[in-house]
Design a protein around this motif. Structure first.
Motif, mmCIF file in Angstrom:
data_model
loop_
_atom_site.group_PDB
_atom_site.id
_atom_site.type_symbol
_atom_site.label_atom_id
_atom_site.label_comp_id
_atom_site.label_asym_id
_atom_site.label_seq_id
_atom_site.Cartn_x
_atom_site.Cartn_y
_atom_site.Cartn_z
ATOM 1 N N LYS A 7 -13.077 43.232 -2.430
ATOM 2 C CA LYS A 7 -14.271 42.868 -3.182
ATOM 3 C C LYS A 7 -15.561 43.455 -2.600
ATOM 4 C CE LYS A 7 -13.902 40.449 -6.203
ATOM 5 N NZ LYS A 7 -13.497 40.752 -7.607
ATOM 6 N N GLY A 8 -15.537 43.770 -1.333
ATOM 7 C CA GLY A 8 -16.721 44.276 -0.648
ATOM 8 C C GLY A 8 -16.535 44.076 0.841
ATOM 9 N N PHE A 44 -11.864 50.104 5.789
ATOM 10 C CA PHE A 44 -12.613 49.828 4.551
ATOM 11 C C PHE A 44 -13.065 48.374 4.496
ATOM 12 C CE2 PHE A 44 -8.219 48.983 2.869
ATOM 13 C CZ PHE A 44 -8.415 47.714 2.344
ATOM 14 N N GLY A 48 -16.736 49.021 3.979
ATOM 15 C CA GLY A 48 -16.921 49.107 2.529
ATOM 16 C C GLY A 48 -16.643 50.473 1.951
ATOM 17 N N SER A 49 -15.873 51.295 2.649
ATOM 18 C CA SER A 49 -15.628 52.664 2.195
ATOM 19 C C SER A 49 -14.658 52.738 1.021
ATOM 20 C CB SER A 49 -15.106 53.518 3.353
ATOM 21 O OG SER A 49 -13.956 52.921 3.945
ATOM 22 N N LYS A 50 -14.018 51.642 0.679
ATOM 23 C CA LYS A 50 -13.124 51.592 -0.476
ATOM 24 C C LYS A 50 -13.907 51.088 -1.688
ATOM 25 C CE LYS A 50 -8.646 49.501 -1.769
ATOM 26 N NZ LYS A 50 -7.890 50.757 -1.881
ATOM 27 N N GLU A 51 -13.523 51.567 -2.873
ATOM 28 C CA GLU A 51 -14.175 51.121 -4.101
ATOM 29 C C GLU A 51 -13.928 49.621 -4.307
ATOM 30 O OE1 GLU A 51 -16.573 51.827 -7.373
ATOM 31 O OE2 GLU A 51 -15.957 53.286 -5.867
ATOM 32 N N PRO A 52 -14.971 48.825 -4.509
ATOM 33 C CA PRO A 52 -14.776 47.390 -4.732
ATOM 34 C C PRO A 52 -13.941 47.120 -5.993
ATOM 35 C CG PRO A 52 -17.063 47.854 -4.206
ATOM 36 C CD PRO A 52 -16.407 49.176 -4.436
ATOM 37 N N ASN A 53 -13.293 45.955 -5.985
ATOM 38 C CA ASN A 53 -12.471 45.492 -7.108
ATOM 39 C C ASN A 53 -11.246 46.369 -7.350
ATOM 40 O OD1 ASN A 53 -14.157 43.213 -7.856
ATOM 41 N ND2 ASN A 53 -15.642 44.742 -8.537
ATOM 42 N N THR A 54 -10.688 46.910 -6.262
ATOM 43 C CA THR A 54 -9.462 47.696 -6.349
ATOM 44 C C THR A 54 -8.385 47.069 -5.476
ATOM 45 O OG1 THR A 54 -10.284 49.176 -4.597
ATOM 46 C CG2 THR A 54 -10.613 49.874 -6.870
ATOM 47 N N ASP A 110 -4.252 53.730 -2.756
ATOM 48 C CA ASP A 110 -5.197 54.519 -3.545
ATOM 49 C C ASP A 110 -4.744 54.517 -5.004
ATOM 50 O OD1 ASP A 110 -6.626 55.198 -1.275
ATOM 51 O OD2 ASP A 110 -5.462 57.007 -0.903
ATOM 52 N N GLU A 111 -5.655 54.841 -5.890
ATOM 53 C CA GLU A 111 -5.352 55.036 -7.317
ATOM 54 C C GLU A 111 -4.615 53.837 -7.932
ATOM 55 O OE1 GLU A 111 -3.199 58.682 -7.629
ATOM 56 O OE2 GLU A 111 -4.690 59.834 -6.520
#
Length: 348
Positions: A7-8, A44, A48-54, A110-111
């Motif tokens: 989430k963040g 991450f 926070g280096s990962k896209e949130p909500n993934t 990922d993805e």
């Protein structure tokens, strides 16, 4: 299905998401039995280096639920290890045993391919899945935990040892006392190192390292650590070095404690790392390693070692959670209250 969602910064949640479906003939759908949190997930989680909500997670074992029309390696009902890289299994890179660098593959986590979930779609199933022989329903929790390490940490620790070219009778130095570093100690022992120096300063982790084969511990860091290792090796340095952290300090120290002609096996995800290339050149010190070719090592040796009871890498899981507790599973690792968090998703 339940899935772990980033989430963040320092925020994880368990949310309901649609179950994955077959979208390509080479896909398989896995019902996840066990998953876990990896030290690399903490990067991450912290920055926070990962896209949130993934979705998150790249380590899992489970039962095959469905297969695409082109899948031949496994059938519904098979119990499988899901290595963290997925790969085609057919290209020259895969055939050379480096499927973790397959140009047609990628990485779970990922993805939208998160392993910390009740179900998982596995692309390129024929070049990725490792089928576990035997009656999985008879496997103990301890066996399941050790099999789970073969999705990443045990195979990654082994990659560090293999990349460092450990030989019988060697003195090896292992940087990192997380799950990968501890598995690096176990791998160094498997490959015949007779003196294994663990760069650990945490008593709980030292206990596991000693059980895995560590003979010595160095708690110093930086230049003091270099001086200590050189003192322990008559001024020459170690025959093989395993770098299982990825930080600038760990890499710098690892390169400095290598004996002339030695190889540093690097599996820690590098962050801000620089190398003294001329210095390494004149000392004939090599750098090897990268993402571990998990499937190759599992099929060549590690799966049999676990099933035969020769190694028990699953003891690196020192806490157990469910998906509902995903925030605590991450926080416990982040705060070093546990070595590695196991996630009990379902039963065989």
């Amino acid at each position: 299905m339940k899935a772990a969602i980033f989430k963040g910064v320092k925020q994880m949640a368990c949310e309901e998401h649609a179950e994955p479906t077959i979208i390509d003939g080479r896909d398989a759908i896995i019902r996840v039995v066990r998953a876990c949190v990896c030290g690399s997930d903490l990067w991450f989680y912290r920055d926070g280096s990962k896209e949130p909500n993934t979705q998150a997670g790249h380590e899992a074992i489970g039962v095959v639920e469905q297969i695409g029309d082109d899948v031949t390696v496994a059938k519904p009902g098979d119990f499988v290890i899901v290595p963290f890289p997925f790969s085609c299994g057919k290209c020259p890179v895969c055939k050379a045993g480096f499927e973790s660098s397959c140009p047609h593959g990628g990485y779970f986590g990922d993805e939208g391919l998160g392993c910390q979930a009740e179900y998982l779609r596995v692309p390129e199933a024929d070049g990725t899945l490792v089928v576990v022989p035997g009656d999985a329903k008879s496997f103990s929790d301890e066996m399941l935990a050790s099999l789970l390490t073969l999705s990443d940490v045990m195979s990654t620790g082994y990659h560090a040892a293999a990349s460092a070219e450990i030989k019988l009778g060697d003195t090896a130095v292992v940087f990192g006392d997380g799950a990968v570093g501890l598995c690096g100690v176990l791998s160094a022992k498997l490959m015949g190192a007779t003196r294994i120096i663990s760069m650990s300063r945490h008593a709980d982790r030292q206990r596991i390292a000693r059980e895995f084969g560590a003979t010595d511990f160095v708690e110093e860091r930086g230049d003091e650590a270099v001086a200590k290792v050189l003192e322990m090796t008559d001024g020459y340095g170690a025959d093989a070095v395993l770098e299982c952290v990825g930080s600038a300090l760990s890499n710098d120290t690892a390169m400095k404690v290598a004996r002339a002609g030695a190889v540093v096996g690097r599996v820690g995800l590098p962050h801000g790392v620089e190398a003294d290339i001329p210095g390494l050149f004149y000392r004939n010190v090599g750098l090897r390693g990268g993402p571990a070719p998990v499937r190759t090592y599992d099929l060549q040796r590690l799966l049999k070692e676990v099933l035969d009871g020769n190694i028990n890498p699953g003891i690196v899981y020192t806490s157990e959670y469910t998906l509902d507790d995903i925030q605590e599973a991450y926080a416990a690792m982040d705060e070093r209250r546990t070595v590695k968090s196991l996630l009990r998703i379902s039963e065989v």
